[in-house]
Write a protein that holds these residues in place. Sequence first.
Motif, short mmCIF file in Angstrom:
data_model
loop_
_atom_site.label_atom_id
_atom_site.label_comp_id
_atom_site.label_asym_id
_atom_site.label_seq_id
_atom_site.Cartn_x
_atom_site.Cartn_y
_atom_site.Cartn_z
N ILE A 36 0.83 -1.20 0.00
CA ILE A 36 0.00 0.00 0.00
C ILE A 36 0.87 1.24 0.00
O ILE A 36 2.08 1.16 0.21
N GLY A 37 0.23 2.39 -0.22
CA GLY A 37 0.92 3.66 -0.12
C GLY A 37 1.42 4.19 -1.45
O GLY A 37 1.18 3.60 -2.51
N LEU A 38 2.15 5.30 -1.37
CA LEU A 38 2.67 5.94 -2.58
C LEU A 38 3.72 5.10 -3.29
O LEU A 38 3.85 5.15 -4.50
N THR A 39 4.49 4.36 -2.50
CA THR A 39 5.45 3.40 -3.06
C THR A 39 5.27 2.08 -2.31
O THR A 39 5.77 1.92 -1.21
N PRO A 40 4.52 1.14 -2.89
CA PRO A 40 4.27 -0.14 -2.22
C PRO A 40 5.56 -0.89 -1.85
O PRO A 40 6.60 -0.71 -2.49
N SER A 41 5.46 -1.71 -0.84
CA SER A 41 6.62 -2.44 -0.31
C SER A 41 7.37 -3.24 -1.37
O SER A 41 8.60 -3.26 -1.37
N GLY A 42 6.65 -3.91 -2.24
CA GLY A 42 7.31 -4.70 -3.29
C GLY A 42 8.19 -3.84 -4.18
O GLY A 42 9.30 -4.23 -4.57
N ASP A 43 7.72 -2.65 -4.49
CA ASP A 43 8.47 -1.72 -5.34
C ASP A 43 9.71 -1.20 -4.60
O ASP A 43 10.79 -1.10 -5.18
N ASP A 44 9.54 -0.87 -3.33
CA ASP A 44 10.67 -0.39 -2.54
C ASP A 44 11.73 -1.47 -2.39
O ASP A 44 12.93 -1.20 -2.46
N TYR A 45 11.29 -2.71 -2.19
CA TYR A 45 12.22 -3.83 -2.11
C TYR A 45 13.03 -3.93 -3.41
O TYR A 45 14.25 -4.05 -3.39
N LEU A 46 12.32 -3.87 -4.54
CA LEU A 46 13.00 -3.95 -5.84
C LEU A 46 13.97 -2.79 -6.03
O LEU A 46 15.07 -2.98 -6.57
N ALA A 47 13.59 -1.59 -5.59
CA ALA A 47 14.48 -0.44 -5.72
C ALA A 47 15.77 -0.66 -4.93
O ALA A 47 16.87 -0.37 -5.42
N GLY A 48 15.66 -1.17 -3.72
CA GLY A 48 16.84 -1.47 -2.92
C GLY A 48 17.71 -2.54 -3.55
O GLY A 48 18.94 -2.43 -3.58
N LEU A 49 17.08 -3.57 -4.08
CA LEU A 49 17.79 -4.65 -4.75
C LEU A 49 18.57 -4.11 -5.95
O LEU A 49 19.76 -4.36 -6.11
N CYS A 50 17.89 -3.32 -6.77
CA CYS A 50 18.51 -2.76 -7.99
C CYS A 50 19.63 -1.79 -7.67
O CYS A 50 20.63 -1.75 -8.40
N ALA A 51 19.47 -1.02 -6.62
CA ALA A 51 20.48 -0.02 -6.27
C ALA A 51 21.85 -0.66 -6.09
O ALA A 51 22.87 -0.07 -6.47
N PHE A 52 21.89 -1.87 -5.57
CA PHE A 52 23.18 -2.52 -5.36
C PHE A 52 23.55 -3.48 -6.48
O PHE A 52 24.69 -3.53 -6.92
N LEU A 53 22.58 -4.24 -7.00
CA LEU A 53 22.90 -5.26 -8.01
C LEU A 53 23.36 -4.66 -9.33
O LEU A 53 24.10 -5.32 -10.07
N PHE A 54 22.93 -3.44 -9.63
CA PHE A 54 23.24 -2.89 -10.94
C PHE A 54 24.38 -1.88 -10.93
O PHE A 54 24.55 -1.10 -11.86
N ILE A 55 25.21 -1.94 -9.89
CA ILE A 55 26.43 -1.14 -9.85
C ILE A 55 27.32 -1.60 -11.01
O ILE A 55 27.42 -2.79 -11.30
N ALA A 56 27.95 -0.65 -11.69
CA ALA A 56 28.84 -0.99 -12.80
C ALA A 56 29.85 -2.05 -12.38
O ALA A 56 30.47 -1.93 -11.32
N GLY A 57 29.98 -3.08 -13.17
CA GLY A 57 30.94 -4.15 -12.90
C GLY A 57 30.38 -5.30 -12.10
O GLY A 57 31.02 -6.34 -11.96
N HIS A 58 29.17 -5.14 -11.56
CA HIS A 58 28.58 -6.22 -10.77
C HIS A 58 28.08 -7.32 -11.71
O HIS A 58 27.46 -7.05 -12.73
N PRO A 59 28.35 -8.58 -11.39
CA PRO A 59 27.94 -9.69 -12.26
C PRO A 59 26.42 -9.77 -12.51
O PRO A 59 26.00 -10.23 -13.56
N MET A 60 25.63 -9.33 -11.57
CA MET A 60 24.17 -9.40 -11.72
C MET A 60 23.63 -8.28 -12.61
O MET A 60 22.45 -8.27 -12.95
N ARG A 61 24.47 -7.36 -12.99
CA ARG A 61 24.04 -6.27 -13.87
C ARG A 61 23.48 -6.81 -15.19
O ARG A 61 22.70 -6.14 -15.86
N LYS A 62 23.84 -8.03 -15.53
CA LYS A 62 23.35 -8.64 -16.77
C LYS A 62 21.82 -8.79 -16.77
O LYS A 62 21.21 -8.94 -17.82
N TYR A 63 21.18 -8.70 -15.60
CA TYR A 63 19.72 -8.82 -15.51
C TYR A 63 19.01 -7.47 -15.54
O TYR A 63 17.79 -7.41 -15.45
N ARG A 64 19.75 -6.42 -15.66
CA ARG A 64 19.19 -5.06 -15.64
C ARG A 64 18.11 -4.87 -16.71
O ARG A 64 17.06 -4.29 -16.44
N GLN A 65 18.35 -5.36 -17.91
CA GLN A 65 17.39 -5.19 -18.99
C GLN A 65 16.08 -5.91 -18.69
O GLN A 65 15.01 -5.42 -19.04
#
Length: 155
Positions: A36-65
């Motif tokens: 619920i709310g302006l930014t639902p929990s699932g979205d906030d979780y994903l934002a936190g996950l992406c903030a770290f996984l998609f750092i340049a050079g990170h192996p998981m960056r391949k899933y960014r697309q």
Amino acid sequence: MSRQLQHHRVQLVYALNTGDGAAIENEITGLLGLGIGLTPSGDDYLAGLCAFLFIAGHPMRKYRQIFKSVLEREKNKTTLLSVITLREAINQRYRETLYAFIQQIVSGDAGNIQKFIHEIKKIGSSSGCDMLCGMADAFALTRTDGGNYVDQDCD
């Protein structure tokens, strides 16, 4: 809702660990707009996950697309603010507090970690805590998939 969040979270981490693109898409779709709310929990979780996984050079960056395409396809499931926040996190643009926290982690400087965590927890009603949960999973994934990346300076 809490059970759904935990279920999709666990399944997404598993899918990322195994490289199952279809399952990754499915779990991102399940998390978008969850809560619920302006930014639902699932979205906030994903934002936190992406903030770290998609750092340049990170192996998981391949899933960014995959994250980008699912967000574009499923953006009607959530709020406009959430879409913008998540899109920006995928593109490595987020609050200064998150940036400073990630810099502390990456540099190995544990000195002010608690201060940054406390500041992140102040974001929104529960948004900061949800983002921290996403980052915690990203750290665990880094340990699994990015072992050489995170341990490059360790004996």
